[in-house]
Design an enzyme around this catalytic site. Structure first.
Site, PDB file in Angstrom:
ATOM      1  CB  SER A 276      77.930  37.897 -59.555  1.00 17.66           C
ATOM      2  OG  SER A 276      76.870  38.422 -59.814  1.00 17.66           O
ATOM      3  CD  GLU A 289      78.247  27.339 -54.905  1.00  9.71           C
ATOM      4  OE1 GLU A 289      77.613  27.424 -56.105  1.00  9.71           O
ATOM      5  OE2 GLU A 289      78.491  28.005 -54.108  1.00  9.71           O
TER       6      GLU A 289
END
Ligand code: ARG
Length: 457
Positions: A276, A289
């Site tokens: 992140s 994902e």
């Protein structure tokens, strides 16, 4: 440059050209277009429709185009309408008069039908290889995890203990069905449309069997109108791709859940995770994902082409040009997903201790505790009630069934004896499920044998 300037008195409007052209995307078919043309002219010469010299000149020209395109010395320029026009115009530039004879007894309608079939047929082979590669990884996990206990879920609630081998085996089955679907499609589509002309065949004495054989088809198609307007095989392929994407998506969803801080069943390799920009602690399952997310565009292609085809009167209509971009995209997307996904699971670490502890702490052996009572004469419905009381007792004390003392067991039902511990151990719960298709070791070994054979087929 236009193939059809003769009956026109005006230049094409630029916007019309831009709207109509397909070279910007059907250039992907150049290899197949050239392969088809070589087969066509070989047959024309064999039938005496063009001379041997013209055939030689045309084939040399076509091979030159192929070479130059691959080498990058020939580039696609946007004055051409589509890949067929591009190749023909280039051929005429290279070999002159002879080049003008290539399109004898052919239309772009049977030509594009052929190109698309050759392309889909090749891609089916590529996709099949990738699915097979994934299945090989899954089989390795099955072989290595016959005794890795984990909870099996229904409603995403712990249900009964299984093994990692058994859980992986479920995906092996799905991908096996995907491969058989691809094989079916290939078989059904493998008939050659060349020789169908624009829609009504041709007056030249073409040998359609011969061209079909040259291009590796089972034979020629039997109705020229159907041949130029059939895109069933593309739709079938998109449907098979949708199922592959759906299977990958479900698998991804599980990996995302298993990789979460709450589950910790697996740890993704650093090379297959991302961080992140703000939260330093994060290690995200982006690949899983994205695989899950890309499923939507594959379904989109399927629904889009079904919709495009549903109102098209026989035979060829330009609507069909809309089959290309979305099919190319769906194929490239699924190939990418398969490759990435295989790499991801091959490098992923399974935390066997966490999985096993999770199976123990979720009363996954409650059914087996009830079966224990049934084997000692208690009716199943009563046994179900007794074990329900045990579970409640344990829940209040935050413990597992096997943590209870024999006195505690007996206080709820005097039928319990010392051997209950053995009967409800993870190992027994799994090992007793011996019928074919279940997680027990002997059953799984038989299945693994069959899986191995299927991969060798
Ligand atoms: N670019 C066209 C397609 O993809 C090729 C066939 C064109 N035929 C025609 N009659 N306009 O479908």
């Amino acid at each position: 440059m236009k193939l059809w300037g003769g009956r026109f008195t005006k230049e094409e409007n630029q916007l019309v050209h831009n709207f109509n052209e397909s070279l910007s995307f059907d250039r992907k078919l150049y290899r197949h277009d050239i392969e088809g043309s070589i087969a066509h002219v070989t047959m024309l010469a064999r039938q005496g429709i063009v001379s041997e010299e013209d055939r030689e000149a045309i084939i040399a020209g076509l091979k030159g185009i192929l070479q130059d395109l691959e080498a990058g010395s020939l580039v696609f320029t946007d004055e051409h309408e589509d890949i067929h026009s591009f190749v023909e115009a280039n051929l005429i530039q290279r070999v002159g008069e002879a080049g003008k004879r290539l399109h004898t007894g052919r239309s772009r309608n049977d030509q594009v039908a052929l190109d698309m079939k050759l392309y889909c047929r090749d891609e089916i082979g590529e996709i099949d290889k990738l699915v097979k590669g994934l299945m090989e990884e899954i089989l390795k996990l099955m072989e290595a995890n016959l005794d890795t206990f984990m909870p099996g879920f229904t409603h995403l609630q712990k249900a009964q203990p299984v093994t990692l081998a058994h859980h992986m085996g479920a995906y092996f089955e799905m991908f096996y069905r995907d491969r058989t679907r691809l094989e079916d499609i290939r078989k059904r589509m493998n008939y050659c449309p060349l020789g169908s002309g624009a829609l009504a065949g041709t007056t030249y004495p073409l040998d359609r069997e011969y061209t079909a054989g040259l291009l590796g088809f089972e034979g020629p198609t039997l109705n020229s109108m159907d041949s130029v307007s059939d895109r069933d095989y593309v739709i079938e392929l998109l449907s098979a791709l949708s199922l592959i994407a759906m299977h990958l998506s479900r698998f991804s969803e599980e990996i995302i859940i298993w990789n979460s801080n709450e589950y910790r069943f697996v740890e993704l390799d650093d090379a297959y995770s991302t961080g992140s920009s703000i939260m330093p602690q994060k290690k995200n399952p982006d690949i899983a994902e994205l695989v899950r997310g890309k499923t939507g565009r594959v379904y989109g292609a399927l629904v889009s082409l079904l919709t495009t085809m549903k109102g098209i009167p026989l035979a060829y209509d330009k609507d069909m040009q809309e089959d290309k971009e979305l099919t190319f995209d769906a194929i490239d997307t699924v190939k990418g997903c398969l490759a990435l996904f295989t790499g991801m699971i091959a490098t992923m670490i399974f935390r066997k201790d966490v999985m096993e502890a999770s199976a123990k702490n979720g009363f996954t052996n409650a059914t087996d505790a009830a079966d224990y009572l049934v084997n000692r004469g208690v009716p199943f419905r009563d046994a179900h009630g007794i074990v329900g009381q045990l579970v409640l007792y344990c829940l209040e004390r935050d413990m597992a069934l096997e943590d209870m003392t024999i006195e505690e067991f007996k206080a709820i039902s005097p039928v319990f004896e010392e051997d209950v511990y053995e009967a409800i151990s993870m190992k027994t719960c799994v090992e007793k499920r011996v019928t074919l298709g279940g997680p027990g070791r002997t059953a799984m070994m038989r299945v693994i044998e069959i899986c191995r054979e299927r991969l060798e087929e």
